[in-house]
Design a protein around this motif. Structure first.
Motif, PDB file in Angstrom:
ATOM      1  N   SER A 129       0.486  -1.232   0.227  1.00  0.00           N
ATOM      2  CA  SER A 129      -0.007  -0.466   0.461  1.00  0.00           C
ATOM      3  C   SER A 129       0.996   1.297  -0.316  1.00  0.00           C
ATOM      4  O   SER A 129       1.921   1.331   0.632  1.00  0.00           O
ATOM      5  CB  SER A 129      -1.110  -0.128   0.789  1.00  0.00           C
ATOM      6  N   THR A 130       0.218   2.231  -0.184  1.00  0.00           N
ATOM      7  CA  THR A 130       0.870   3.445  -0.638  1.00  0.00           C
ATOM      8  C   THR A 130      -0.207   4.938   0.801  1.00  0.00           C
ATOM      9  O   THR A 130       0.571   5.610   0.739  1.00  0.00           O
ATOM     10  CB  THR A 130       0.684   3.736  -2.000  1.00  0.00           C
ATOM     11  N   ASP A 131      -1.213   4.204   0.460  1.00  0.00           N
ATOM     12  CA  ASP A 131      -2.168   5.124   1.324  1.00  0.00           C
ATOM     13  C   ASP A 131      -3.002   4.916   2.727  1.00  0.00           C
ATOM     14  O   ASP A 131      -3.949   4.615   2.823  1.00  0.00           O
ATOM     15  CB  ASP A 131      -3.323   5.653   0.347  1.00  0.00           C
ATOM     16  N   ARG A 132      -2.602   4.082   3.515  1.00  0.00           N
ATOM     17  CA  ARG A 132      -2.920   3.331   4.685  1.00  0.00           C
ATOM     18  C   ARG A 132      -2.715   4.381   6.175  1.00  0.00           C
ATOM     19  O   ARG A 132      -3.092   4.171   7.599  1.00  0.00           O
ATOM     20  CB  ARG A 132      -2.724   1.812   4.819  1.00  0.00           C
ATOM     21  N   SER A 133      -2.337   5.228   5.528  1.00  0.00           N
ATOM     22  CA  SER A 133      -1.929   6.192   7.412  1.00  0.00           C
ATOM     23  C   SER A 133      -3.117   6.986   7.347  1.00  0.00           C
ATOM     24  O   SER A 133      -4.383   7.669   6.785  1.00  0.00           O
ATOM     25  CB  SER A 133      -0.749   7.634   6.553  1.00  0.00           C
ATOM     26  N   PRO A 134      -3.369   6.908   8.733  1.00  0.00           N
ATOM     27  CA  PRO A 134      -1.834   6.714   9.661  1.00  0.00           C
ATOM     28  C   PRO A 134      -1.988   5.069  10.266  1.00  0.00           C
ATOM     29  O   PRO A 134      -1.400   5.170  11.576  1.00  0.00           O
ATOM     30  CB  PRO A 134      -2.658   7.737  10.819  1.00  0.00           C
ATOM     31  N   TYR A 135      -1.946   4.565   9.478  1.00  0.00           N
ATOM     32  CA  TYR A 135      -1.659   2.734  10.316  1.00  0.00           C
ATOM     33  C   TYR A 135      -0.728   2.764   9.182  1.00  0.00           C
ATOM     34  O   TYR A 135      -0.322   3.180   8.511  1.00  0.00           O
ATOM     35  CB  TYR A 135      -2.990   2.034  10.338  1.00  0.00           C
ATOM     36  N   PRO A 136      -0.070   1.753   9.303  1.00  0.00           N
ATOM     37  CA  PRO A 136       1.242   0.898   8.675  1.00  0.00           C
ATOM     38  C   PRO A 136       0.548   0.683   7.974  1.00  0.00           C
ATOM     39  O   PRO A 136      -0.693   0.162   7.468  1.00  0.00           O
ATOM     40  CB  PRO A 136       1.567   0.214   9.717  1.00  0.00           C
ATOM     41  N   ASP A 155      -5.259  -2.960  14.602  1.00  0.00           N
ATOM     42  CA  ASP A 155      -5.745  -1.976  15.220  1.00  0.00           C
ATOM     43  C   ASP A 155      -5.805  -0.909  15.490  1.00  0.00           C
ATOM     44  O   ASP A 155      -5.296   0.038  15.826  1.00  0.00           O
ATOM     45  CB  ASP A 155      -5.055  -2.587  17.316  1.00  0.00           C
ATOM     46  N   GLU A 156      -7.531  -0.163  15.845  1.00  0.00           N
ATOM     47  CA  GLU A 156      -7.823   0.983  15.550  1.00  0.00           C
ATOM     48  C   GLU A 156      -7.152   2.163  16.427  1.00  0.00           C
ATOM     49  O   GLU A 156      -6.868   2.868  15.605  1.00  0.00           O
ATOM     50  CB  GLU A 156      -9.303   0.875  15.861  1.00  0.00           C
ATOM     51  N   ILE A 157      -7.006   1.514  17.637  1.00  0.00           N
ATOM     52  CA  ILE A 157      -6.190   2.693  18.380  1.00  0.00           C
ATOM     53  C   ILE A 157      -4.668   2.236  19.168  1.00  0.00           C
ATOM     54  O   ILE A 157      -3.892   3.047  18.427  1.00  0.00           O
ATOM     55  CB  ILE A 157      -6.702   2.178  19.741  1.00  0.00           C
ATOM     56  N   LYS A 158      -4.275   0.717  19.214  1.00  0.00           N
ATOM     57  CA  LYS A 158      -2.710   0.671  19.238  1.00  0.00           C
ATOM     58  C   LYS A 158      -1.807   0.538  17.963  1.00  0.00           C
ATOM     59  O   LYS A 158      -0.723   1.183  18.637  1.00  0.00           O
ATOM     60  CB  LYS A 158      -2.306  -0.725  19.984  1.00  0.00           C
ATOM     61  N   ASP A 159      -2.775   0.681  16.669  1.00  0.00           N
ATOM     62  CA  ASP A 159      -1.614   0.815  15.745  1.00  0.00           C
ATOM     63  C   ASP A 159      -1.074   2.407  14.642  1.00  0.00           C
ATOM     64  O   ASP A 159      -0.908   2.139  14.318  1.00  0.00           O
ATOM     65  CB  ASP A 159      -1.757  -0.321  14.850  1.00  0.00           C
ATOM     66  N   ASN A 160      -2.241   3.171  15.701  1.00  0.00           N
ATOM     67  CA  ASN A 160      -2.325   4.378  14.770  1.00  0.00           C
ATOM     68  C   ASN A 160      -0.892   4.967  15.704  1.00  0.00           C
ATOM     69  O   ASN A 160      -1.339   5.267  16.569  1.00  0.00           O
ATOM     70  CB  ASN A 160      -3.528   5.334  15.401  1.00  0.00           C
ATOM     71  N   MET A 161      -0.442   5.188  14.030  1.00  0.00           N
ATOM     72  CA  MET A 161       0.915   6.164  13.812  1.00  0.00           C
ATOM     73  C   MET A 161       0.118   7.192  14.193  1.00  0.00           C
ATOM     74  O   MET A 161       1.671   8.189  14.776  1.00  0.00           O
ATOM     75  CB  MET A 161       1.771   5.487  13.000  1.00  0.00           C
ATOM     76  N   GLY A 162      -0.684   8.507  14.073  1.00  0.00           N
ATOM     77  CA  GLY A 162      -0.627   9.401  13.302  1.00  0.00           C
ATOM     78  C   GLY A 162      -0.085  10.122  12.957  1.00  0.00           C
ATOM     79  O   GLY A 162       0.101  12.004  13.050  1.00  0.00           O
TER      80      GLY A 162
END
Length: 590
Positions: free
Chosen positions: A366-373, A470-477
């Motif tokens: 992917s190129t556009d999953r931000s703010p997730y990995p 994970d919606e909370i834990k994996d959000n890198m912001g």
């Protein structure tokens, strides 16, 4: 590589004369040894891999001839100074590694990313963005000695002709060739006003004019020269973008893996959360029959609900089915934005029997999953039972990324791209960053192969670039560059221009500006709250009005715009964080 390679960058007729030696390889020769660490690949038990070649240039699709010669389509041929090109590879001593690399082909790709390489009926078929070419292969000779025949020419001169315009190929048993024609935009919007990426909240054109000549698969005569799209038959429609396409001899049917739409949260923040936008829509596996319709742009496939869902540009809300119920349903779907690039139905006898009933899929990532990995970057296997996929995909080859978490697409060392089967049943995998090619072989006991050998690969599904985040834990912001590109085109381009250089009058440039390359907090504050009065940029005074955007753009949107600006115009590698925007917003409430 552990041995010298003969590189040839020659005019076609010289190269052909040079390489007329017979390939000493024979079908009954033993498999070569795998590399000590499988060339970095992680594979199921009993499998080994040898690196055929390490860096031939940005490889796309590939094909293997019945004598073991390998042909690879390149994005461009670096050795020929950005010329379009193909490379032929030959292993002379059966150690699995290429001894001869011969670059050939005098065509250019005219922008875009080409895809398409196939050997059919004794011919090497090669696709560029605009053409499908073929050359007759001569037994024992690595390179063809004839000029390519032009089988097909894309005459589309539309505004966004190169958007999803790759031309991968598939051939049936009755002399037909199948070519996908991707959608010229992402979600059915008016390209003249929205651009191919679309605009936030934009409505789709209804009926969509794209469907007449795009977003479908056309059938052509595989041998006829001089064809254009008008010479073909529209075989199927409602298909956004396909790079992985294959004919399955098991049921004499056409299959494809489709790339789904992007940036749901950016376009429809009231409907989709950033997490939903990261995992949706699914990348579906399609059984493509004549006159099938898979619903683009009116519908998308939600792999979690296992339903076709009405697209928001046509009145959908993420749950409503509506007219989407009338479209053909995919066989199954992979997670969103994994970017399937190639599809291969295994036909050989080298691998355990279970692989002969299924399909391999290469995911570019992917190129556009931000703010997730970012996610994907693997080769999957889809088991089939009774002629249909079981719905459970397996990780077959991993280790391409070289990192545990892919924050930005550029973090991945390798990105899987092309798949091909060799005459002995080996599986060849190429990647697009450097042009590395692996040959995957099975050395174990085919009769005892089962869950124990697959267990290690099943455990790989917990990797951040494979698992459902994970919606909370994996959000890198972190702000997303792709989302920022869309938002910049909607809110910023009219003043600062598409190239970021401003209008040289009222609105300052963003390129090489200390307002951009300097402190994040100041730049965030300007976008949140606006700016009035004289400022000096690159030695010149500007006195325009920068409107505040904080009231209608959330923190992730602000971070994404600034990430795009910093990377695209100033080559800054540090993304702007959503938490930085939140901090500035809270500290400067007005």
């Amino acid at each position: 590589m552990n041995k010298p390679i003969l590189f040839l960058v020659l005019p076609l007729f010289i190269a052909a004369l040079t390489l007329q030696c017979n390939n000493p390889k024979k079908p009954d020769q033993p498999l070569p040894p795998g590399d000590r660490n499988n060339g970095g690949l992680l594979l199921p038990g009993g499998f080994e891999a040898v690196v055929v070649v390490d860096s031939i240039g940005r490889a796309r699709h590939l094909a293997v001839n019945d004598n073991g010669d390998i042909y690879v389509k390149l994005t461009y041929n670096e050795l020929l100074h950005s010329h379009g090109g193909t490379v032929g590879l030959r292993d002379l001593d059966n150690d699995g590694k290429a001894d001869i690399l011969a670059y050939f082909g005098d065509y250019k790709d005219e922008g875009g990313l080409p895809a398409g390489m196939s050997i059919h009926d004794g011919y090497l078929y090669t696709s560029t963005v605009r053409y499908v070419l073929r050359n007759k292969l001569i037994p024992g000779q690595l390179l063809p000695d004839s000029k390519p025949e032009i089988i097909f020419t894309d005459t589309d001169s539309g505004l966004f002709r190169h958007w999803h315009s790759q031309k991968p190929l598939a051939f049936d048993n009755e002399g037909h060739m199948y070519i996908p024609f991707g959608a010229p935009d992402d979600g059915g919007q008016d390209m003249k006003t929205a651009g191919p990426a679309g605009m936030p909240g934009g409505k789709g054109l209804d009926p969509s004019p794209d469907l007449e000549w795009h977003a479908g698969i056309w059938q052509f005569d595989a041998a006829k020269t001089g064809q254009t799209q008008k010479d073909g038959i529209k075989y199927a429609t409602g298909i956004r973008s396909v790079l992985g396409i294959a004919w399955n001899p098991a049921d004499n049917s056409l299959y494809a893996v489709m790339n789904g739409m992007d940036n749901f949260h950016t376009r429809y923040p009231a409907i989709f959360t950033p997490w939903q936008a990261a995992v949706l829509p699914g990348e579906p596996l399609l059984k493509v029959t004549k006159n099938s319709n898979f619903g683009w742009p009116y519908a998308y496939y939600d792999q979690m609900q296992e339903k076709n869902i009405l697209q928001p540009a046509y009145g959908g809300d993420g749950k409503t089915i509506g007219r989407a119920a009338s479209f053909d349903k995919p066989l199954m779907a992979f997670p969103g934005h994994w970017a399937p690039m190639d599809l291969l139905f295994y036909q050989g006898n080298q691998f355990p029997e279970r692989y002969k009933q299924g399909a391999f899929v290469a995911f570019h990532g992917s190129t556009d999953r931000s703010p997730y990995p970012q996610a994907g970057y693997i080769v999957c296997f889809v088991p089939f039972a009774n002629g249909k996929p079981t719905g459970k995909w397996e990780v077959f080859a991993d280790g391409f990324t070289g990192v545990d978490t892919v924050v930005n697409t550029s973090d991945a060392v390798y990105r899987p791209m092309g798949l091909a089967e060799g005459p002995d049943g080996s599986l060849y995998i190429c990647e697009s960053n450097k042009g590395k090619i692996w040959r995957v072989m099975f050395k174990g006991d085919k009769h005892s192969f089962g869950d124990a050998q697959l267990a290690g690969m099943e455990g790989r599904k917990s990797r951040t670039y494979i698992k459902t985040p994970d919606e909370i834990k994996d959000n890198m912001g972190k702000g997303g560059e792709m989302a920022g590109h869309i938002l910049y085109g909607s809110y910023c381009v009219s003043c600062h221009q598409r190239d970021g250089k401003g209008d040289n009058n009222r609105y300052p440039p963003l390129v090489n500006s200390d307002w951009v390359t300097g402190d994040h907090n100041r730049l965030i504050g300007v976008l949140l709250h606006g700016l009035q009065g004289e400022i000096k940029v690159n030695g010149k005074t500007f006195n325009g009005i920068m409107p505040a955007h904080g009231a209608f753009l959330d923190d992730h949107a602000i971070a994404s715009i600034l990430t795009y600006v910093e990377r695209s115009f100033n080559k800054q590698n540090t993304p702007v964080l959503s938490e930085e925007v939140t901090r500035v917003r809270n500290a400067t409430v007005r």
